[in-house]
Design an enzyme around this catalytic site. Structure first.
Site, PDB file in Angstrom:
ATOM      1  N   CYS A  59       0.834  -1.206   0.000  1.00  0.00           N
ATOM      2  CA  CYS A  59       0.000   0.000   0.000  1.00  0.00           C
ATOM      3  C   CYS A  59       0.869   1.258   0.000  1.00  0.00           C
ATOM      4  O   CYS A  59       1.579   1.538   0.978  1.00  0.00           O
ATOM      5  CB  CYS A  59      -0.921  -0.037   1.220  1.00  0.00           C
ATOM      6  SG  CYS A  59      -1.738   1.525   1.593  1.00  0.00           S
TER       7      CYS A  59
ATOM      8  N   CYS B 207       0.060   3.835   2.707  1.00  0.00           N
ATOM      9  CA  CYS B 207       0.490   3.341   4.023  1.00  0.00           C
ATOM     10  C   CYS B 207       1.938   3.724   4.297  1.00  0.00           C
ATOM     11  O   CYS B 207       2.307   4.063   5.426  1.00  0.00           O
ATOM     12  CB  CYS B 207       0.349   1.818   4.090  1.00  0.00           C
ATOM     13  SG  CYS B 207      -1.341   1.203   3.916  1.00  0.00           S
TER      14      CYS B 207
END
Length: 334
Positions: free
Chosen positions: A90, A93
């Site tokens: 991600c 993230c």
């Protein structure tokens, strides 16, 4: 921007949160005794000390699994716990996690950070109803509080921390924990693996987001995609920062009022769909725009299509909701 907190029963899912939720409804035990039970991974100090001040933990940042989450629930009766649901693949993230870790360290034991790998802990993903990642929530006295979805700049995340601490204080959760010196020394001696550096344009985008310069971040991600059209991390990052840019400086009340006043106003509905996505209300955003697609044509229909495709990248093309929405979009267009 925070979401309406889910009810404990709505959060519970496959993870049994009931024991600590029930305990949180009872008066706290003196000296933070609620967190010192067997298997908690924490140690209690001298009786009569300030609530939570006698509690030691191996680290302020805890890697949590489906199996160890009950310990975190216990800790949340002493200090608020920020929950970061993330994944290795991600892009947003990678932007958000260092901010969360830095701020947690700055608050010096007044808050803990629990990191949950979404790929290996499906029960917690279900329990927190994490419809996209990163999803950030809090636990205060065992009770869940939805915070935000996606990467935010440090200043906004800091505001969220302050709001969490204020809410925790109102609910009698205002202790402090200390890091076990031996555990910390072991970690230093063993050495933490250095995170892999981000590609240059990703790093430049991350730095721009830190400064609130979304336009530069957008351009950096676009450059990365131009160099490698298969760079899915850049595609997701572009979708995320574009969403932040569109919402920047606008209030939720104004956006929702405009959408209510103009149900067929494509721009107003696009804006409120952004708001829905940012709050994790994926189905609401999809349904709102998909309902409009058959009713408009030309540039307005194309704007809806482009925004939906952007959402698909943001949520994840394999997500069942994305698969269903993509099918419905194709049917409406063709």
């Amino acid at each position: 921007m925070t979401n309406v907190p889910p009810t404990p029963s709505g959060l519970r899912g496959a993870v049994d949160l009931s024991s600590l939720v029930d305990r949180a409804q009872r008066p706290p035990q003196p000296g933070g005794a609620a967190a010192g039970g067997p298997g908690s991974g924490v140690a209690a100090g001298a009786p009569g000390s300030e609530t939570g001040a006698d509690l030691t933990v191996p680290s302020l940042v805890l890697d949590v699994t489906d199996q160890t989450f009950q310990d975190v629930l216990q800790l949340s009766t002493i200090v608020p716990v920020i929950v970061d649901i993330w994944a290795e693949w991600c892009g947003p993230c990678k932007q958000l996690s260092p901010i969360l870790e830095q701020l947690t360290a700055e608050y010096d034991g007044r808050v803990l950070l629990a990191k949950v790998d979404a790929d290996t802990n499906p029960q917690l993903v279900q329990a927190f109803q994490a419809q996209s990642i990163p999803t950030v929530a809090a636990l205060i006295g065992g009770r869940p509080l939805g915070l935000f979805v996606g990467a935010l700049p440090e200043a906004q995340v800091r505001d969220v921390y302050e709001q969490v601490l204020a809410a925790a204080a109102e609910n009698g959760v205002s202790g402090r924990v200390t890091v076990d010196g031996a555990a910390a020394a072991d970690a230093v001696e063993q050495g933490e693996p250095e995170p892999e550096p981000l590609p240059p344009h990703h790093q430049a985008a991350y730095d721009a987001i830190e400064q609130g310069d979304y336009a530069t971040a957008i351009q950096e991600y676009k450059t990365a995609i131009a160099q490698d059209p298969h760079d899915q991390m850049a595609v997701a990052g572009l979708a995320q920062v574009s969403l932040l840019d569109r919402l920047n400086g606008r209030t939720a009340d104004d956006i929702r009022a405009a959408a209510a006043a103009g149900p067929s106003d494509v721009q107003a509905q696009l804006a409120v769909a952004d708001l829905d996505i940012s709050g994790g209300h994926v189905d609401d955003a999809f349904g709102r725009l998909l309902d409009l697609v058959p009713t408009v044509f030309g540039d307005e229909r194309e704007a809806l299509r482009v925004r939906l495709v952007e959402y698909f990248e943001l949520i994840g093309t394999e997500d069942p909701r994305v698969v269903a929405a993509r099918r419905r979009l194709a049917s409406a267009l063709y």
